[in-house]
Structures are given as C-alpha cells and as structure tokens.
Design a protein around this motif. Structure first.
Motif, PDB file in Angstrom:
ATOM      1  N   ARG A  92       0.836  -1.217   0.000  1.00 12.36           N
ATOM      2  CA  ARG A  92       0.000   0.000   0.000  1.00 12.36           C
ATOM      3  C   ARG A  92       0.861   1.253   0.000  1.00 12.36           C
ATOM      4  O   ARG A  92       0.602   2.211  -0.730  1.00 12.36           O
ATOM      5  N   LEU A  93       1.916   1.246   0.846  1.00 13.39           N
ATOM      6  CA  LEU A  93       2.780   2.429   0.917  1.00 13.39           C
ATOM      7  C   LEU A  93       3.457   2.713  -0.416  1.00 13.39           C
ATOM      8  O   LEU A  93       3.659   3.867  -0.794  1.00 13.39           O
ATOM      9  N   PHE A 109      -3.187   8.137  -1.308  1.00 19.91           N
ATOM     10  CA  PHE A 109      -4.495   8.415  -0.701  1.00 19.91           C
ATOM     11  C   PHE A 109      -4.764   9.908  -0.650  1.00 19.91           C
ATOM     12  O   PHE A 109      -3.894  10.693  -0.282  1.00 19.91           O
ATOM     13  N   PHE A 155      -7.612  11.976   1.357  1.00 19.89           N
ATOM     14  CA  PHE A 155      -8.709  11.808   2.301  1.00 19.89           C
ATOM     15  C   PHE A 155      -9.626  13.021   2.300  1.00 19.89           C
ATOM     16  O   PHE A 155      -9.246  14.118   1.882  1.00 19.89           O
ATOM     17  N   PRO A 188      -5.972  15.551   5.889  1.00 17.82           N
ATOM     18  CA  PRO A 188      -5.205  15.696   7.142  1.00 17.82           C
ATOM     19  C   PRO A 188      -3.705  15.811   6.877  1.00 17.82           C
ATOM     20  O   PRO A 188      -3.171  15.140   5.988  1.00 17.82           O
ATOM     21  N   LEU A 189      -3.058  16.671   7.643  1.00 17.08           N
ATOM     22  CA  LEU A 189      -1.595  16.813   7.604  1.00 17.08           C
ATOM     23  C   LEU A 189      -1.060  16.637   9.022  1.00 17.08           C
ATOM     24  O   LEU A 189      -1.807  16.774   9.990  1.00 17.08           O
ATOM     25  N   ARG A 231       1.322  14.724  -1.425  1.00 20.84           N
ATOM     26  CA  ARG A 231       1.736  13.561  -0.624  1.00 20.84           C
ATOM     27  C   ARG A 231       1.223  12.254  -1.245  1.00 20.84           C
ATOM     28  O   ARG A 231       1.925  11.236  -1.251  1.00 20.84           O
ATOM     29  N   ASP A 278     -11.086   9.610  -1.155  1.00 17.84           N
ATOM     30  CA  ASP A 278     -12.300   9.332  -0.395  1.00 17.84           C
ATOM     31  C   ASP A 278     -13.051  10.631  -0.133  1.00 17.84           C
ATOM     32  O   ASP A 278     -12.738  11.351   0.817  1.00 17.84           O
TER      33      ASP A 278
END
Lengths: 219, 387
Positions: free
Chosen positions: A80-81, A86, A88, A92-93, A155, A167
C-alpha cells in the motif's frame, strides 16, 4: 491488464450486518473512475478493499497485478505504501512537520521506500507544480484550507503510485473549490498515467470520470 | 518497519514542536529520577568518606563518655567533647611506645573554620602535603586547609584571627591573631576545612598560655615580695610577635593542660592490640577504634536512607503516573495523526515505534539530566559537607 479487478467479492461487517457484493468490477489502467451512491452503500468499504486495509470474505481483489486477497497484512501494508496514493476527505496533515516533510511522509513510514535525493526532488517538484514551492518550510498551521488540500494531494502522488484512491475529497467544499480540487487531481493523474478511483456523492463530478460505479443499499 | 533514523526524526520534530510539553515531561521525569539517585549517591559518598577517614585512624583516646562526640570532634572537627584528657595522658601513651602519638585540642574556630591544635607529627600521620609555605614552627603560626585558604584568600604571610567566644566576658581569653605559615594541598577530607596550629597555640587561645605587658605593683590587686596578681586592667597580647613571644608563659604545668583527644598510629598490629588492651581497663579514659564507631553511626544513617528510598520510590511512581497521564492525553490528541498514518499504510508496530521513540528520547534526556545533575550535585555537596 486492468488496474483494478474485483471478482465475486463479498464483504460484511459481521454476521447479518451490511454486506458489499461485487460480482465483477474492473478499472482500466490510467482511467478515472467515480464511485457514487447513498451513504452506507459501501463506497468507503470498496476503497478499503482496493487499498488492502480490508480483506474480502470471499472473492479476489487484484490491484496493479497484486493479488491482495492472498497477501499477509504486513505485505499489504508495504504494498500500500509503495503503490497507493491516498487523498482523504479532510486532507489531514501532520502539524509538527513542515510542508515538504508532510509530502515526504510516506517515505519515512517504511524501510522499503528510500528517502533519497530523487524522492526529495520529486517532492519539491510536486510542490512547485502545485504553486507551493515557496511554502515548503512552512508549518501547516500557516496554510489556508486550499493550500492544505494541495499538500495532501502532493503527498498522495510523491511515491509515484499506480493508483490514487480519493475518499470524498470534495465533500464539504463549495462548488468552485470542489471544481478546483477535482481539476487538480484530474490533471495530475492524467499527466502521470495514474489510475484514479474517487468515492463521491457529489453528482456534479460525474462528468469528469471515464466511468462511474453506482452502489446501492441492499434491501 | 520504520527505520530508526526516521522514527528519531519524527520524534525530534514532534518534541520540538511541542517544546513546552516536552520540557515539563523531561524535567518532571528527571526530578523523579534525580531525587532517589542523589540520596543514594550522597549516602554512598558520605559513607565512603566517613569510613576512609576512620580507617586511617587506628586508635582514638579521649575522656570516657560519648564515643560519637569524641570521633566527630577528633576526626571530623565537628561538635565538641565535654571532658578533656590531660596532656600527661599523651605523654604516658608516648612513653609506652605504641607508635606515633598525636595530641589534639579542638575547641575554637577562626573565620568559622575549626582551629585544630596538634603537633607536627599530625602532618606525617595524615600524609598531608603543603601546597605553599611550610609547617607551623612557633607559637601563633598556622597551616590552613585548602578550602579555608581558597574561601578566605589566605596564603603564607597572611593572618587570621580566632573567633571571639566570650564577647562580654572581659576576664576571658581574647581572640588571637594567627600567622599563616603554609597552605595544605587539597585532601578531599576534613583537613581542607581546618586550620592546623601547634597545640600550645590553642592553649593560648584558651587563655592558659598568655602574654601580657609587665605587671607592676600599680597594676596588681595583690602584691607580695614574691608574687603579684595582676588586675584586669593589664594589657593582654592578642598577637604573638617576635617582640611579644618572650612574654608568653603558662601558669601551672603542661601535664595538666587539656586535650580533646589523642590519636595513636600504632607501629604494628601487636602495638595496636596492646594499646587497646591497656585502654580497655582504663576507668578514666577510653580508647576507641573510630572505624567501629563510624560503622555504628552509618547503621543509623542507612536506616534513614532506607526511609528516604521509600519516599523516592513514591515520588517515582507518582511522577510516572503523571507522565503516563500526559502521554495518554497526548496520544488521544494525536488520534487524527495516528489514524492518518494507519490509513497510509503504517502498521501498529510502526506507530508504536514512533510514539515509543518519542518516549525514549524523553526518558533518555531525563536520565541524562538526572544522572548528570546527580554527579555534579554530589561533587558540589561532597565538597560542601566536608567529610
């Protein structure tokens, strides 16, 4: 080869609880696919299955050639990494890291991702491309909401993932800002040939997708 | 798994971004570690120094009575003894040829430092060396300890006056000016804080040996053809100079003059046993082995230290509870960050390493602060307590 191929997938949150059934669903490499449907229909569950955070009770999940249903949790995390970006909903940071460190954060979470000069250069180039080149040493505290969104998108792309999972990134945004975010994502994945799967219930976005998967609530 | 260098980097950034919380945690934990460690270190330091001083003093003779007072007075120059032994006792012990016999008279101070009346044999028996000058040679000369010299900025040729003990007693002894003949090299023991003089000099401070202007019939209250008793108006010398030295004289015999203690450094084990055996049957004086007395004192100290250790454990437990509370609140406040990392692909182990590294850095900084401070404080206080 498909970017995503789900066959005979069934997932349930416990006995008699909500279940997601997908007999067959594929996503072409480099395409932009929307997943729409009412709340509780399993959109985020589907992203969980594609990203490997959830494993199906039945069926197969192939993403970028990797058979996630056969992999251990540890192997899925490492995969996944390396292969999934992703975006979101709330962008978020990590507040104690500066902008560039936030972009490079995936490289610090696993030894298989090398934080070398090339990775740093990629992070810097992404920030420049997103108009945040001058902000790379800033704390996220000092960024506007739009700037935070762009950092979060950078990111998601810095590891050069084969697929980006978004998402509901436009939920809660006004129409103009939602259009900006969508346009940005659209451009970035198109330029890189990256597959985009975006969960949304913003119907205005449907025209931007190559394909749309509509999920419904099971009776 | 996350590489350690990345975990350390994230820890450093997180801790520096929350500097206030980090400082409170580090200081709180450091204090909790410091207190019991310091108590233990100081206890060990005091025990070591007390014992080494006692072991270097085979036999101590004093008037029968409190042996603790005798040891504290004669070895550490603290407190005092109520009863003295006559100088004749030292002469008797010397005549028995047990070994080196060193008289002690410790009652007065100069500039707050104990003035130790003794003989030049004391220097050899204690292996004392001089940093400057020479040993005392005449009445009124002094050799000052390294700490006294440093504190009062004294060197050979300087002078220091004994402290007045009877300011309102005009008939009593007057403070005496002591000339510094030499300065001791540092010893790390009580001699650093002492002023060594010939025992006769302390008798002069006591008033038993004094010098004054010639007494004429005009100054006397009782005068016969053979004797005169001077009145209080007579001028007493408070400084021993080449001019005043010849006038110093004693009344009575030196055999009766007081000593607070007598040190015996036996020439061999047989002489030691012989001396202790002889002193055991002495009903007026007592002979003690300082090491046995110090061990008895330390037994009491160790019990107090055990109580302090229990207190220290309570402090550590309460501080750890406090640190745990702060950390758990911190983890709750970082729930969004942890969720983000998990969704990006970080496993529970990676999250644990990130948070654990932060905790490790805090613990390491606290330990360095606590044990570094402990070492520095022990050195400073070891010198300060002067034992």
């Amino acid at each position: 080869m498909s970017a995503v191929a789900l066959r005979g997938v069934r997932f349930a949150y416990g006995e008699g609880a909500f279940a997601l059934d997908l007999p067959e669903w594929t996503v072409a490499v480099g395409s932009r696919v929307g997943v729409v449907g009412p709340s509780g229909c399993g959109k985020s569950t589907l992203l969980g299955l594609i990203s490997g955070t959830l494993t199906p009770d039945a069926g197969t999940v192939q993403v970028g050639g990797a058979a996630l249903h056969d992999m251990s949790e540890r192997a899925r995390r490492a995969w996944r990494l390396r292969h999934v970006g992703f975006v979101f909903q709330d962008f978020p940071l990590v507040d104690y890291l500066d902008v560039l460190d936030n972009v490079l954060l995936p490289f610090r979470l696993d030894a298989t991702l090398a934080l070398d000069d090339a990775a740093r250069a990629r992070g810097v180039a992404l920030l420049d491309e997103l108009g945040l080149g001058a902000y790379r040493s800033r704390s996220p505290f000092h960024l506007s909401q739009g700037e935070r969104q762009r950092v979060a998108i950078a990111r998601a792309l810095v590891t050069q993932p084969s697929i980006v999972l978004a998402d509901e990134p436009t939920t809660g945004l006004d129409a103009a800002r939602a259009d900006d975010v969508m346009a940005l994502l659209d451009a970035l994945v198109r330029d890189r040939g990256t597959t985009l799967v975006m969960v949304t219930h913003d119907l205005r976005m449907q025209d931007r997708f190559d394909a749309v998967l509509t999920l419904g609530v099971r009776p | 798994m996350i590489p350690l260098r990345h975990a350390l980097y994230l820890a450093r950034r997180s801790l520096s971004a929350n500097a206030g919380r980090t400082i409170v945690l580090v200081i709180g934990l450091a204090v909790a570690l410091f207190l019991p460690a310091f108590t233990a270190t100081l206890g060990q330091l005091a025990q070591g120094r007390l014992l080494s001083r006692a072991e270097a003093t085979p036999i101590l003779v004093g008037h029968a009575g409190n042996e603790f007072d005798l040891v504290m007075s004669s070895l550490f120059f603290r407190g005092g003894v109520r009863d003295t032994v006559p100088f004749a006792e030292a002469e008797t012990l010397q005549a028995k040829r047990y070994g080196v016999v060193v008289p002690l008279f410790v009652r007065y101070t100069a500039g707050g430092a104990p003035v130790v009346g003794t003989s030049v044999e004391y220097f050899d028996a204690r292996h004392l060396t001089l940093a400057k000058g020479r040993r005392f040679a005449t009445l009124g000369e002094a050799v000052v300890g390294a700490s006294v010299a440093r504190a009062a900025n004294l060197g050979p040729g300087d002078a220091i006056r004994t402290d007045a003990t009877n300011l309102y007693d005009l008939s009593g002894a007057y403070p005496l000016l002591l000339r510094v003949a030499g300065v001791l090299a540092p010893t790390g023991g009580p001699d650093d804080d002492a002023i060594l003089v010939d025992v006769k000099t302390t008798w002069a401070v006591e008033g038993l040996l004094h010098g004054h202007a010639p007494v004429t019939k005009k100054d006397s209250v009782v005068a016969t053809d053979e004797n005169m008793e001077a009145s209080l108006s007579i001028f007493m010398f408070t400084e021993i100079t080449p001019e005043s030295l010849p006038t110093f004289h004693l009344h009575g015999t030196s055999a009766d003059w007081p000593l607070t203690g007598v040190l015996i450094f036996p020439k061999d084990d047989r002489a030691r046993d012989q001396a202790l055996g002889d002193l055991a049957v002495d009903t007026v004086n007592q002979g003690v082995r300082p090491v046995a007395v110090v061990r008895a004192i330390l037994d009491v100290v160790l019990r107090v230290q055990e109580l302090l250790a229990v207190g220290g454990v309570l402090v550590v437990v309460s501080t750890l509870a406090f640190v745990g509370l702060v950390l758990s609140l911190s983890v709750r406040l970082r729930r969004d960050e942890i969720t983000l990392l998990r969704r990006m692909g970080a496993g529970r182990g990676t999250i644990a390493v990130i948070l654990g590294t932060e905790l490790g850095v805090i613990a390491l900084a606290s330990a360095l602060l606590a044990f570094g401070g402990n070492g520095a404080a022990a050195r400073a206080l070891g010198w300060w307590i002067g034992i």
